[in-house]
Structure formats: structure tokens, C-alpha cells
Design a protein around this motif. Structure first.
Motif, mmCIF file in Angstrom:
data_model
loop_
_atom_site.group_PDB
_atom_site.id
_atom_site.type_symbol
_atom_site.label_atom_id
_atom_site.label_comp_id
_atom_site.label_asym_id
_atom_site.label_seq_id
_atom_site.Cartn_x
_atom_site.Cartn_y
_atom_site.Cartn_z
ATOM 1 N N ARG A 74 0.619 -1.450 0.059
ATOM 2 C CA ARG A 74 0.413 0.111 -0.200
ATOM 3 C C ARG A 74 1.399 1.369 -0.101
ATOM 4 N NH1 ARG A 74 -2.301 -4.232 -1.002
ATOM 5 N NH2 ARG A 74 -2.309 -3.039 -3.012
ATOM 6 N N GLU A 75 2.072 1.193 0.784
ATOM 7 C CA GLU A 75 3.171 2.030 0.907
ATOM 8 C C GLU A 75 3.743 2.795 -0.339
ATOM 9 O OE1 GLU A 75 5.410 5.653 2.781
ATOM 10 O OE2 GLU A 75 3.056 4.535 2.457
ATOM 11 N N LEU A 76 3.768 1.610 -1.337
ATOM 12 C CA LEU A 76 4.595 1.863 -2.767
ATOM 13 C C LEU A 76 3.471 2.072 -3.335
ATOM 14 C CD1 LEU A 76 7.174 1.000 -3.930
ATOM 15 C CD2 LEU A 76 6.118 -1.552 -4.298
ATOM 16 N N GLU A 77 1.840 1.327 -3.171
ATOM 17 C CA GLU A 77 0.845 2.314 -4.150
ATOM 18 C C GLU A 77 1.101 3.810 -4.044
ATOM 19 O OE1 GLU A 77 -1.916 -1.037 -4.896
ATOM 20 O OE2 GLU A 77 -2.131 0.241 -3.059
ATOM 21 N N ARG A 78 1.228 4.598 -2.382
ATOM 22 C CA ARG A 78 1.038 5.543 -2.051
ATOM 23 C C ARG A 78 2.227 6.653 -2.315
ATOM 24 N NH1 ARG A 78 3.106 9.324 0.677
ATOM 25 N NH2 ARG A 78 4.624 7.684 2.132
ATOM 26 N N LEU A 79 3.910 5.782 -2.906
ATOM 27 C CA LEU A 79 4.829 6.434 -2.849
ATOM 28 C C LEU A 79 4.805 6.753 -4.997
ATOM 29 C CD1 LEU A 79 7.109 5.027 -0.565
ATOM 30 C CD2 LEU A 79 5.660 7.435 -0.579
ATOM 31 N N VAL B 240 3.099 7.719 -7.455
ATOM 32 C CA VAL B 240 2.624 8.183 -7.732
ATOM 33 C C VAL B 240 2.953 9.499 -6.856
ATOM 34 C CG1 VAL B 240 0.405 7.023 -8.431
ATOM 35 C CG2 VAL B 240 0.159 8.500 -5.548
ATOM 36 N N ASP B 241 4.280 9.559 -6.279
ATOM 37 C CA ASP B 241 4.200 10.591 -5.591
ATOM 38 C C ASP B 241 5.563 11.682 -6.103
ATOM 39 O OD1 ASP B 241 6.183 12.646 -4.394
ATOM 40 O OD2 ASP B 241 5.695 11.615 -2.146
ATOM 41 N N PRO B 242 4.764 12.735 -6.888
ATOM 42 C CA PRO B 242 6.284 13.397 -7.885
ATOM 43 C C PRO B 242 7.311 13.796 -7.691
ATOM 44 C CG PRO B 242 4.037 15.138 -6.668
ATOM 45 C CD PRO B 242 3.813 13.865 -6.367
ATOM 46 N N ASN B 243 7.685 13.702 -5.830
ATOM 47 C CA ASN B 243 8.913 13.961 -5.630
ATOM 48 C C ASN B 243 9.693 13.294 -5.483
ATOM 49 O OD1 ASN B 243 8.654 16.676 -4.804
ATOM 50 N ND2 ASN B 243 7.439 16.167 -2.785
ATOM 51 N N ASN B 244 9.420 11.437 -5.978
ATOM 52 C CA ASN B 244 10.370 10.602 -6.517
ATOM 53 C C ASN B 244 11.055 10.020 -4.844
ATOM 54 O OD1 ASN B 244 11.469 8.509 -7.707
ATOM 55 N ND2 ASN B 244 13.016 9.688 -9.177
ATOM 56 N N ALA B 245 9.919 9.830 -3.810
ATOM 57 C CA ALA B 245 10.309 9.539 -2.416
ATOM 58 C C ALA B 245 10.137 8.139 -2.609
ATOM 59 C CB ALA B 245 9.186 9.366 -2.145
ATOM 60 N N VAL B 246 9.880 7.009 -4.099
ATOM 61 C CA VAL B 246 9.143 5.339 -4.249
ATOM 62 C C VAL B 246 10.810 5.151 -3.657
ATOM 63 C CG1 VAL B 246 9.870 5.565 -6.548
ATOM 64 C CG2 VAL B 246 8.087 3.860 -5.195
ATOM 65 N N ARG B 247 11.841 5.820 -4.271
ATOM 66 C CA ARG B 247 13.138 4.693 -4.452
ATOM 67 C C ARG B 247 13.369 4.627 -2.073
ATOM 68 N NH1 ARG B 247 13.952 10.361 -4.314
ATOM 69 N NH2 ARG B 247 14.482 11.793 -2.604
ATOM 70 N N VAL B 248 12.717 5.130 -1.359
ATOM 71 C CA VAL B 248 13.453 4.873 -0.447
ATOM 72 C C VAL B 248 12.275 3.128 0.350
ATOM 73 C CG1 VAL B 248 12.321 6.994 0.482
ATOM 74 C CG2 VAL B 248 10.879 5.828 0.803
ATOM 75 N N LEU B 249 11.734 2.986 -0.689
ATOM 76 C CA LEU B 249 10.766 1.555 -0.495
ATOM 77 C C LEU B 249 11.956 0.481 -1.127
ATOM 78 C CD1 LEU B 249 7.004 1.634 0.082
ATOM 79 C CD2 LEU B 249 8.791 1.170 2.264
ATOM 80 N N TYR B 250 12.890 0.712 -1.938
ATOM 81 C CA TYR B 250 13.896 0.069 -2.684
ATOM 82 C C TYR B 250 15.117 0.050 -1.677
ATOM 83 C CZ TYR B 250 10.335 -0.574 -6.928
ATOM 84 O OH TYR B 250 9.565 -0.438 -7.598
ATOM 85 N N SER B 251 15.857 -1.420 -1.942
ATOM 86 C CA SER B 251 17.224 -1.158 -0.984
ATOM 87 C C SER B 251 18.220 -0.560 -2.112
ATOM 88 C CB SER B 251 17.665 -3.219 -0.875
ATOM 89 O OG SER B 251 17.191 -3.318 -2.187
ATOM 90 N N HIS B 252 19.232 -0.748 -1.110
ATOM 91 C CA HIS B 252 20.102 -0.020 -2.198
ATOM 92 C C HIS B 252 20.383 0.209 -2.805
ATOM 93 C CE1 HIS B 252 22.654 -2.431 0.892
ATOM 94 N NE2 HIS B 252 23.479 -2.524 -0.427
ATOM 95 N N ASP B 253 20.857 -2.654 -3.552
ATOM 96 C CA ASP B 253 21.136 -3.139 -4.280
ATOM 97 C C ASP B 253 19.703 -3.786 -4.985
ATOM 98 O OD1 ASP B 253 19.883 -4.669 -2.367
ATOM 99 O OD2 ASP B 253 21.737 -6.039 -2.014
ATOM 100 N N GLU C 12 20.590 4.639 -10.592
ATOM 101 C CA GLU C 12 19.519 4.051 -11.688
ATOM 102 C C GLU C 12 17.943 4.037 -11.735
ATOM 103 O OE1 GLU C 12 20.861 1.003 -14.294
ATOM 104 O OE2 GLU C 12 22.933 0.522 -13.566
ATOM 105 N N LEU C 13 17.975 3.517 -10.706
ATOM 106 C CA LEU C 13 16.003 3.514 -10.621
ATOM 107 C C LEU C 13 15.811 5.204 -10.290
ATOM 108 C CD1 LEU C 13 15.999 0.907 -6.894
ATOM 109 C CD2 LEU C 13 15.383 0.988 -9.268
ATOM 110 N N LEU C 14 16.538 6.340 -9.799
ATOM 111 C CA LEU C 14 16.223 7.442 -9.875
ATOM 112 C C LEU C 14 16.285 7.891 -11.566
ATOM 113 C CD1 LEU C 14 18.238 9.265 -6.466
ATOM 114 C CD2 LEU C 14 15.455 8.371 -6.762
ATOM 115 N N ALA C 15 16.835 7.805 -12.065
ATOM 116 C CA ALA C 15 16.723 7.972 -13.473
ATOM 117 C C ALA C 15 15.887 7.514 -14.356
ATOM 118 C CB ALA C 15 18.332 7.574 -14.361
ATOM 119 N N ARG C 16 15.182 6.321 -13.592
ATOM 120 C CA ARG C 16 14.182 5.738 -14.775
ATOM 121 C C ARG C 16 13.343 6.044 -13.570
ATOM 122 N NH1 ARG C 16 14.511 0.692 -17.162
ATOM 123 N NH2 ARG C 16 12.392 -0.116 -17.464
ATOM 124 N N PHE C 17 13.144 6.634 -12.645
ATOM 125 C CA PHE C 17 11.738 7.051 -12.379
ATOM 126 C C PHE C 17 11.964 8.696 -12.363
ATOM 127 C CE2 PHE C 17 12.055 2.845 -9.080
ATOM 128 C CZ PHE C 17 10.868 2.582 -9.591
#
Length: 129
Positions: free
Chosen positions: A17-22, A24-37, A52-57
Motif C-alpha cells: 500500500r505504501e509502494l502504491e502511494r509512493l 504516484v508521488d511527484p517527488n520521486n519518494a518511491v526510492r525509499v522502499l527499494y533496497s540500495h542494491d 539507476e532507479l532514480l533515472a528510471r523513475f
């Protein structure tokens, strides 16, 4: 202590549910739910790690919905198989609706947060032009 964690599928549901919320976040906050690797496979070369994830999202998604079909886990590892729907921004059409099936591997990190370590998305059909 590793190996003593009791797996609770409700924690995975909450993470989804948190991943769904993030997503759609325009501030690209989704990265906090992805591990460093984290590794994402989505029809091209694997996307590896936060940079690379930040570049993709680059753009937020619209109406992200994660529907798990199965959640399996033991201790600090979990896998989720299910369906993911969203809309992506499109300059010509405004938005394109997308449906995928996914497999996630989540890992409970030392800080107690479940994060996506591996993600594989397979689009169900090509977006309408």
C-alpha cells in the motif's frame, strides 16, 4: 538476530500500500522502499541500484494499484506475485493505461523496513496508441 524474525504477511500488504502511494508521488519518494542494491527488470537491461532507479523513475505514475495474488515469506525475505496497473503520462494522449504482472522479492532490512530487493515486470499487452 537473523533467522528469528516471524514472517507476517500483513507487513507485506502494508508495504505494498505504501509502494502504491509512493509510485504516484511527484517527488520521486518511491526510492525509499527499494533496497540500495535493488534490481528492476522491465523488458530491457536490468536497472541496478538507487542511482539507476532514480533515472528510471523520472515521472510519477497515475492511479497505481498493486493487487497481490500470492505472498510467500519466511523470516526476513518475502516474494509477491500479482498484477500492477497504472497510467503513465503521455504528451499526445495525456495518459496511457498499463497492466503488468510482477514478481517482487522483498527483504526486511536491519532498520525493520521491508524494501524491494528485486522486481520483475511483464506487461500484459502493449499500450494503445
Amino acid at each position: 538476530m537473523p533467522g528469528t524474525d516471524v514472517f507476517d504477511p500483513a507487513e507485506i500488504e502494508a508495504t505494498l500500500r505504501e509502494l502504491e502511494r509512493l509510485l504516484v508521488d511527484p517527488n520521486n519518494a518511491v526510492r525509499v522502499l527499494y533496497s540500495h542494491d535493488a534490481v528492476l527488470m522491465n523488458g530491457g537491461p536490468p536497472v541496478r541500484g538507487h542511482e539507476e532507479l532514480l533515472a528510471r523513475f523520472v515521472l510519477p505514475l497515475y492511479d497505481a494499484v498493486i493487487t497481490p495474488e500470492s505472498i510467500l515469506g519466511d523470516g526476513r525475505l518475502a516474494s509477491v506475485f500479482g498484477q500492477f496497473t497504472c497510467a503513465i503520462p503521455d504528451p499526445a494522449a495525456g495518459r496511457i493505461d498499463v497492466t503488468c504482472h510482477f514478481m517482487l522479492v522483498l527483504r526486511k532490512e536491519d532498520d525493520g523496513v521491508w524494501r524491494v530487493a528485486r522486481e520483475c515486470l511483464v506487461q500484459d499487452d502493449a499500450p494503445a496508441a
